[in-house]
Design an enzyme around this catalytic site. Structure first.
Site, PDB file in Angstrom:
ATOM      1  N   LYS A 181       4.537   2.258   8.075  1.00  0.00           N
ATOM      2  CA  LYS A 181       3.146   2.406   8.438  1.00  0.00           C
ATOM      3  C   LYS A 181       2.778   2.315   9.877  1.00  0.00           C
ATOM      4  O   LYS A 181       3.544   1.895  10.585  1.00  0.00           O
ATOM      5  CB  LYS A 181       2.496   1.148   7.510  1.00  0.00           C
TER       6      LYS A 181
HETATM    7  C1  PLP Z   1       2.604   2.013   1.557  1.00  0.00           C
HETATM    8  C2  PLP Z   1       1.923   1.879   0.462  1.00  0.00           C
HETATM    9  C3  PLP Z   1       1.612   1.220  -0.654  1.00  0.00           C
HETATM   10  C4  PLP Z   1       2.482  -0.400  -0.686  1.00  0.00           C
HETATM   11  O1  PLP Z   1       2.753  -0.864   0.621  1.00  0.00           O
HETATM   12  P1  PLP Z   1       3.632  -2.216   0.345  1.00  0.00           P
HETATM   13  O2  PLP Z   1       3.540  -3.066   1.805  1.00  0.00           O
HETATM   14  O3  PLP Z   1       5.138  -1.459   0.620  1.00  0.00           O
HETATM   15  O4  PLP Z   1       3.809  -2.739  -0.765  1.00  0.00           O
HETATM   16  C5  PLP Z   1       0.483   1.068  -1.419  1.00  0.00           C
HETATM   17  N1  PLP Z   1      -0.334   2.142  -1.479  1.00  0.00           N
HETATM   18  C6  PLP Z   1      -0.132   3.163  -0.648  1.00  0.00           C
HETATM   19  C7  PLP Z   1      -0.998   4.508  -0.594  1.00  0.00           C
HETATM   20  C8  PLP Z   1       0.978   3.155   0.322  1.00  0.00           C
HETATM   21  O5  PLP Z   1       1.190   4.309   0.973  1.00  0.00           O
END
Ligand code: PLP
Length: 374
Positions: A181
């Site tokens: 991210k």
């Molecule tokens: C990455 C992601 C998540 C989950 O994030 P985590 O921090 O790994 O739990 C949820 N929704 C979307 C759309 C994502 O891309």
């Protein structure tokens, strides 16, 4: 040439701060977490941020704080990472999928009303790839039917639409600091809201429902605590927050670089007739990932060509409703959400991150061009 699918942007500043936190007395949730929450809330122009261990945790707690549980229904999109729907299932509620817009991949807001029943408690939209859904429209539907809106903003930290940022007009918004991210602590997440009571409840739910966290008891001299609600164990620790704290002030600069790369991709791919999602007006795109849509019959072959030529590329996303667990548990079948299924068969995500060099961007453009004409 080799272009990795993703490279994080953690540098000396992040590493030194993490080391500092490791050399300090207090490793778990404390001042670093408080400071990170303040910085994040300020960047997002919301009153409160609560840091947790993942976006999944934030979604789970948001749904629990909204009072959702067994027997309830939550409307969401089948075109997302599985975490979105899983968080609903974790509460015991049922995910009700609504098909997506064919030309963006975002939930089709025109279809939401039809999916509402007397069991519906909330709408959980995802700002797919970084483009915000029409929050004003979703909020007006929610208001009419007394539903809460919880945003999955894992792609949309930098996004804005019609003057609104994630978390500003909904029950709350959930963010991810997972490894790929735009800011990251390897794993991590946050919930943001403008409602004080909700923020306080999420804070309690992230630590077993304990009425005061350790750092708070230290500060105030409280010797004991109560548990008045069942919580989970989702609190972010000081080491994670130390890695994150200095990234907040770099969000815009790194977004600008991704925006520049995305514009370059869009221009080059438009020239060769490659399809990409339509982009909304009055909207700031978060530029989390860069999807291209190719001929579904050739997708796997194109993806293989791209990978074989040293460019990291993946598929975002397989349709959630067609996963074995979802078929078995809820009876979802092929053909139920045709636009979502079509996108899942056509999509390829190519590298988009601030560390990409111009040479690498040009190489990606060249390889994608070769792949689709091969
Ligand atoms: C990455 C992601 C998540 C989950 O994030 P985590 O921090 O790994 O739990 C949820 N929704 C979307 C759309 C994502 O891309």
């Amino acid at each position: 040439m080799k272009v990795d699918f993703f490279k994080h942007n953690l540098g000396d500043e992040e590493i030194n701060e993490a080391v500092k936190s490791l050399r300090s007395l207090f490793l778990t949730t404390g001042k670093y977490v408080d400071d990170f929450e303040k910085a994040l809330a300020s960047y997002l122009d919301t009153k409160y941020a609560v840091a947790v261990t993942s976006c999944t945790a934030a979604l789970h707690l948001a749904l629990l704080a909204a009072g959702i549980g067994p027997g309830d229904e939550v409307i969401t999109t089948p075109m997302s990472f599985v975490a979105t729907a899983n968080s609903i299932v974790m509460t015991g509620a049922k995910p009700i999928f609504v098909d997506v817009e064919k030309d963006t991949g975002n939930i089709n807001t025109d279809l939401i009303k039809k999916a509402i029943t007397h069991k519906t408690k909330a709408i959980l939209p995802v700002h797919l790839y970084g483009q915000m859904v029409n929050m004003r429209k979703i909020l007006s539907i929610a208001k009419k039917y007394s539903l809460l809106v919880i945003e999955d903003s894992a792609h949309a930290l930098e996004a804005k639409r019609d003057g609104i940022k994630p978390g500003q007009i909904s029950f709350g918004s959930c963010f991810s600091f997972y490894a790929t991210k735009s800011i990251t602590s390897a794993e991590g997440g946050a919930f943001t809201t403008n409602d004080e009571e909700t923020a306080r409840l999420i804070k309690k739910l992230r630590s077993h429902g304990i009425t005061s966290e350790l750092a708070q008891r230290e500060r105030t001299g409280l010797k004991t605590y109560d548990v008045d609600v069942l919580g989970w164990k989702y609190n972010m620790d000081n080491v994670q927050a130390a890695i994150l704290i200095n990234q907040v002030k770099k969000i815009e600069k790194q977004w600008k670089r991704r925006e520049e790369i995305a514009q370059k991709y869009r221009k080059a791919f438009a020239k060769i007739g490659l399809e990409m999602p339509r982009e909304y007006k009055n909207s700031k795109h978060g530029r989390h990932i860069f999807p291209i849509w190719v001929d579904s019959k050739k997708r796997d072959q194109i993806l293989e060509y791209i990978n074989n030529n040293g460019v990291g590329a993946v598929i975002n996303y397989p349709s959630i409703h067609l996963f074995t667990y979802y078929r078995n548990k809820f009876g979802f079948k092929k053909g139920m959400y045709p636009n979502c299924e079509e996108i899942s068969k056509r999509e390829i995500t190519i590298p988009l991150y601030s560390k990409l060099t111009n040479n690498e961007v040009n190489y990606v453009i060249k390889i994608v061009g070769e792949a689709i004409s091969a």
